[in-house]
Enzyme design. Structure first.
Site, PDB file in Angstrom:
ATOM      1  N   ARG A 150       0.704  -0.864   0.014  1.00  0.00           N
ATOM      2  CA  ARG A 150      -0.263   0.175  -0.311  1.00  0.00           C
ATOM      3  C   ARG A 150       0.982   1.176  -0.586  1.00  0.00           C
ATOM      4  NH1 ARG A 150      -5.370   1.813   0.291  1.00  0.00           N
ATOM      5  NH2 ARG A 150      -5.766   3.341   1.081  1.00  0.00           N
ATOM      6  N   HIS A 201      -7.870   8.453   4.473  1.00  0.00           N
ATOM      7  CA  HIS A 201      -7.794   7.699   3.106  1.00  0.00           C
ATOM      8  C   HIS A 201      -6.464   6.981   2.729  1.00  0.00           C
ATOM      9  CE1 HIS A 201      -8.605   6.116  -1.084  1.00  0.00           C
ATOM     10  NE2 HIS A 201      -9.204   7.482  -1.789  1.00  0.00           N
ATOM     11  N   THR A 257     -19.305   8.085  14.992  1.00  0.00           N
ATOM     12  CA  THR A 257     -20.205   9.026  15.745  1.00  0.00           C
ATOM     13  C   THR A 257     -21.366   8.497  15.292  1.00  0.00           C
ATOM     14  OG1 THR A 257     -18.779  11.562  15.627  1.00  0.00           O
ATOM     15  CG2 THR A 257     -20.860  10.846  16.506  1.00  0.00           C
TER      16      THR A 257
END
Length: 213
Positions: free
Chosen positions: A13, A186, A165
């Site tokens: 990644r 991200h 939340t």
């Protein structure tokens, strides 16, 4: 707790992390509705049950356990625990408290209830001062439902753990739906990973884990 360091040179990644952390720093949020009909109708205490569900789903996936070590090295914890808010009606303030995640709901609920007795009346921002590094944040706004929710963090582009939340649940077309906002970085988490987490949450809620009590 064990921290697993990532060698970026060999990380599949790396390109995505560098792009969304350095070249184009990017966080994002997604708000979904969860069917909590069975949980609400069960009479089980809602907040600790949802903290358990979130913790169980989060701990399944490395992307939601990413953070930095003390030397600013990138990595992930093998287990993370919920750090959550509790409201004080007398002062209209809140405190942050954490409870260690347990794989069995009965054990987690017991630990949660013990923490409420021990720390629930402490009116400080951190009612428990021993918060470990391997936590993720959860809060709830039970007074109003919402279709979207976003946090604006000044230093958010360095913050890797997810933030959850919850709003007020309400009945829609015979179902009781809970709005849940999920905010992530991200650099470590794509839309695919958030959607997989939501899928896990829905499956966990259908397991009726509270029936083990």
């Amino acid at each position: 707790m064990a921290f697993h360091s990532i060698e970026k040179e060999n990380w599949d990644r790396r390109e995505y992390f560098d792009h969304y952390f350095t070249a184009v720093p990017c966080t994002y949020s997604m708000t979904v509705k969860l069917d909590v009909t069975h949980l609400v109708n069960s009479g089980e205490r809602f907040y600790p049950a949802m903290l358990y569900c979130l913790s169980k789903a989060v701990n399944r996936h490395q992307q939601f356990k990413m953070t930095w070590d003390q030397e600013k090295g990138l990595g992930w914890y093998d287990m993370v625990h919920p750090s959550y808010t509790i409201f004080h009606p007398d002062t209209e303030t809140f405190s942050c408290l954490w409870t260690p995640y347990q794989e069995e709901y009965s054990l987690f609920r017991k630990a949660y209830e013990e923490d409420q007795v021990k720390y629930g009346d402490i009116h400080r921002f951190l009612s428990r001062t021993d918060t470990p590094a391997n936590t993720f944040s959860v809060s709830m706004i039970p007074w109003e439902s919402f279709d979207g929710f976003n946090l604006n963090l000044q230093n958010g582009y360095d913050y890797l753990p997810p933030i959850f939340t919850m709003g007020r649940y309400r009945e829609e077309n015979g179902k009781i739906l809970l709005p849940l906002s999920i905010q992530v970085h991200h650099a470590v988490c794509d839309g695919f990973h958030v959607c997989r987490l939501v899928k896990d949450l829905r499956e966990i809620l259908e397991e009726k884990f509270w029936e083990e009590l």
